[in-house]
Design an enzyme around this catalytic site. Structure first.
Site, short mmCIF file in Angstrom:
data_model
loop_
_atom_site.label_atom_id
_atom_site.label_comp_id
_atom_site.label_asym_id
_atom_site.label_seq_id
_atom_site.Cartn_x
_atom_site.Cartn_y
_atom_site.Cartn_z
N CYS A 183 54.29 25.58 40.70
CA CYS A 183 54.53 26.99 40.34
C CYS A 183 54.16 27.87 41.54
CB CYS A 183 53.72 27.38 39.11
SG CYS A 183 53.79 29.16 38.82
N CYS A 216 51.67 30.34 33.76
CA CYS A 216 52.66 31.29 33.21
C CYS A 216 52.74 31.17 31.69
CB CYS A 216 54.06 31.02 33.75
SG CYS A 216 54.27 31.04 35.52
N LYS A 266 42.43 35.06 42.78
CA LYS A 266 41.01 34.70 42.87
C LYS A 266 40.78 33.77 44.05
CE LYS A 266 39.81 35.48 38.13
NZ LYS A 266 40.27 34.87 36.90
N LYS A 312 49.68 39.28 47.24
CA LYS A 312 49.46 39.13 45.81
C LYS A 312 47.96 38.95 45.60
CE LYS A 312 50.68 35.63 42.41
NZ LYS A 312 50.67 36.27 41.17
N CYS A 359 54.35 25.34 32.74
CA CYS A 359 53.31 25.89 33.62
C CYS A 359 52.28 26.60 32.74
CB CYS A 359 53.89 26.88 34.62
SG CYS A 359 52.56 27.74 35.52
N HIS A 406 51.22 30.32 40.58
CA HIS A 406 49.88 29.81 40.29
C HIS A 406 49.45 28.66 41.20
CE1 HIS A 406 51.09 32.02 36.66
NE2 HIS A 406 49.84 32.43 36.72
N HIS A 424 41.91 43.51 36.33
CA HIS A 424 42.01 43.91 37.74
C HIS A 424 42.95 45.12 37.84
CE1 HIS A 424 45.96 42.08 38.02
NE2 HIS A 424 45.49 40.92 37.64
N HIS A 470 46.38 45.29 36.11
CA HIS A 470 46.45 45.50 34.66
C HIS A 470 46.53 46.98 34.29
CE1 HIS A 470 44.44 41.39 34.36
NE2 HIS A 470 45.63 41.26 33.81
N1 MSP Z 1 49.75 37.92 28.00
C1 MSP Z 1 50.94 38.16 28.72
C2 MSP Z 1 51.66 39.39 28.17
C3 MSP Z 1 52.08 39.28 26.75
S1 MSP Z 1 52.93 40.72 26.23
C4 MSP Z 1 53.52 40.32 24.73
C5 MSP Z 1 50.60 38.41 30.20
N2 MSP Z 1 49.35 38.75 30.48
S2 MSP Z 1 48.84 39.07 31.97
O1 MSP Z 1 47.44 39.33 31.82
O2 MSP Z 1 49.21 38.04 32.88
O3 MSP Z 1 49.57 40.37 32.42
C6 MSP Z 1 49.46 41.57 31.65
C7 MSP Z 1 50.26 42.69 32.28
O4 MSP Z 1 49.68 42.99 33.56
C8 MSP Z 1 51.71 42.32 32.56
O5 MSP Z 1 52.55 43.42 32.31
C9 MSP Z 1 51.71 41.98 34.02
O6 MSP Z 1 52.94 42.19 34.66
C10 MSP Z 1 50.69 42.99 34.53
N3 MSP Z 1 50.15 42.61 35.81
C11 MSP Z 1 49.37 41.53 36.10
N4 MSP Z 1 49.12 41.54 37.44
C12 MSP Z 1 49.71 42.62 38.01
C13 MSP Z 1 49.74 43.18 39.30
N5 MSP Z 1 49.14 42.65 40.33
N6 MSP Z 1 50.41 44.35 39.44
C14 MSP Z 1 51.02 44.99 38.40
N7 MSP Z 1 51.01 44.48 37.18
C15 MSP Z 1 50.41 43.27 36.98
O7 MSP Z 1 51.51 38.31 31.02
#
Ligand code: MSP
Length: 473
Positions: A143, A127, A296, A293, A124, A146, A18, A21
């Site tokens: 949480c 997380c 889904k 935030k 959790c 979530h 999304h 990311h």
């Molecule tokens: N798998 C772990 C990261 C492991 S790093 C050794 C994880 N994955 S995640 O898919 O939840 O998030 C991946 C990255 O995307 C993280 O840096 C997270 O902060 C970022 N983001 C996820 N949703 C976000 C937003 N809505 N806005 C900005 N960044 C976001 O955590």
């Protein structure tokens, strides 16, 4: 010339990417391109986090094999990173055999700090994090991220003795050996560090199958964060090869929600391995959708491919790197996105290029290529060196806007109309020179546009047949 190593958080592959990311990748890409401009050698990691119960559960829910499921989603993330114009050099998947084997070797090296004990407490799965009693109580057992009840665990696990490293990590943060950005997160991390108990780093195989087996104990699987954090060095070949040319990382880009893992567990692991700590942990804010935030269940998840396809990649990078603040939470709305595209990218930059190129062509203005002797301005470099990317982008944009003002004041079209060719030549050379200088500052943010603009003015000037950013309203 320095060796620069830049890393990004590896996303869980329990769904498609999304817009949130995109932040790690875009910020890290700015860092990489800035260092390339400075003449440094850059290595840039990206990857996918493919283990853990969250992913396993999702695959089961869909009735597909977990490996098939992660293969499919990892490919989506790889496509996504490429679509963002991100020039990573290394891609790691935590299900890669090399990663798994290296992770097990890392475990072995950390054994002096590992002990077995009973874990009684909360977890959790959203997380993938152990939660203290205090936190569980404060959040009334659910949480907040979530909206799922914490699971009560009572199991025999391996623990990592964080206590052995707390003082060293604290010193490293306070002395600036490992900078934590933004500043206001540093105090938060120091407090968490103080409160951190030793961390459980494995789960019984009966509870978690989809993970890296603990070496020498087939009843246990590694905690997903131990496996995930290791990616930053396994991708460089650790421990098979000497990684000192690239490690420590210059900057690790992560979201604020996962800074705690990077500021506490990760440095403790590195100290246990006898490796230096990353020079900077840069944590960005969250991208919100319409002030909320993304989730889904709310149904407000924004698909980045749709955003890119609407006005092109430059527009995407423009919005997410300038209007989404580098550190604070910021809002995405389609209205703001369209306005930024039409009023800023198309008006300020697209029109400027079109006007100057058309004037130059019509009047046979020869533009000398003058950017080679251009030095990046100190103010811009300071912002870039401090990872204040949205501010540095503002600075660069200010230069673009000031060229527009100069054109309005010097009125080159009037000079052309009056046949004042020498004056016109001088005026245009100055304006194009300024544009190419500003373009240099834009390169890390808008690489495709910057390349096109440089090409337009590189030889006999030919204006683009269609504007660089055609207006949509
Ligand atoms: N798998 C772990 C990261 C492991 S790093 C050794 C994880 N994955 S995640 O898919 O939840 O998030 C991946 C990255 O995307 C993280 O840096 C997270 O902060 C970022 N983001 C996820 N949703 C976000 C937003 N809505 N806005 C900005 N960044 C976001 O955590």
């Amino acid at each position: 010339m320095k060796n620069i190593y830049i890393t990004t958080a590896i996303p869980y592959v329990n769904g498609a990417p999304h817009i949130g990311h995109a932040m790690d990748y875009c910020l890290a890409d700015v860092c990489a391109r800035y260092h390339t401009l400075l003449g440094d050698a850059v290595r840039f990691q990206a990857g996918t986090d493919e283990h853990g119960n969250k992913i396993d559960l999702k695959a089961r829910e869909l009735g597909v094999s977990t490996q098939e499921y992660v293969n499919e989603n990892a490919a989506k993330f790889q496509d996504f990173v490429r679509k963002l114009g991100v020039e990573y050099t290394d891609f790691v998947r935590t299900t890669d055999d090399d990663h798994v084997r290296r992770c097990q070797e890392i475990w072995r090296k950390l054994e002096p700090y590992i002990y077995k004990a009973k874990y009684e407490g909360w977890y959790c799965t959203g997380c993938e994090r152990y939660v203290t009693d205090k936190e569980c109580e404060e959040n009334h057992g659910t949480c907040p991220d979530h909206l799922k009840a914490y699971e009560k665990l009572s199991e025999e696990n391996y623990y990592f003795r964080i206590a052995d490293f707390k003082e060293r990590v604290r010193e490293a943060i306070l002395s600036g050996e490992m900078i934590v950005l933004p500043d206001y997160r540093q105090a938060e991390m120091l407090k968490l560090l103080d409160e951190s108990p030793d961390v459980s780093i494995s789960r019984p195989v009966s509870q978690l199958k989809w993970g890296v087996p603990v070496p020498g104990d087939e009843t246990q699987v590694m905690y997903v964060w131990l496996d995930a954090l290791s990616n930053y060095i396994t991708v460089l070949g650790y421990p098979d090869v000497d990684i000192s040319d690239w490690w420590p990382a210059t900057a690790e880009f992560v979201g604020k929600d996962i800074l705690r893992f990077h500021a506490i567990i990760w440095p403790a692991m590195l100290l246990g391995l006898g490796l230096p700590l990353p020079r900077a942990l840069v944590s960005h804010g969250m991208v919100l959708a319409d002030g909320q935030k993304m989730s889904k269940s709310i149904g407000n998840v924004v698909d980045p491919v749709e955003v890119i396809d609407r006005h092109g990649l430059d527009a995407f990078r423009y919005f997410f790197l300038r209007h989404i603040d580098t550190f604070a939470d910021s809002d995405f709305t389609w209205e703001k996105y369209d306005a930024a595209y039409n009023n800023e990218l198309a008006n300020d930059l697209g029109n400027l290029v079109q006007r100057l190129a058309t004037l130059a062509q019509k009047n046979n203005i020869v533009v000398a290529e003058t950017v080679d002797d251009f030095e990046l301005p100190a103010e811009y470099c300071e912002l870039m060196d401090n990872y204040e990317y949205s501010k540095a982008f503002d600075y660069a944009w200010g230069r673009v806007q000031s060229i527009n003002r100069s054109i309005d004041e010097s009125k080159p079209w009037a000079l052309a109309k009056n046949g004042e060719i020498d004056k016109l030549q001088e005026c245009m050379t100055g304006l194009v020179h300024e544009l190419l200088n500003a373009n240099r500052l834009l390169t890390p943010f808008l690489p495709t546009a910057a390349e096109k603009i440089a090409a337009i003015f590189a030889g006999p000037v030919v204006p683009p047949a269609t504007p660089l950013f055609p207006k949509t309203k």
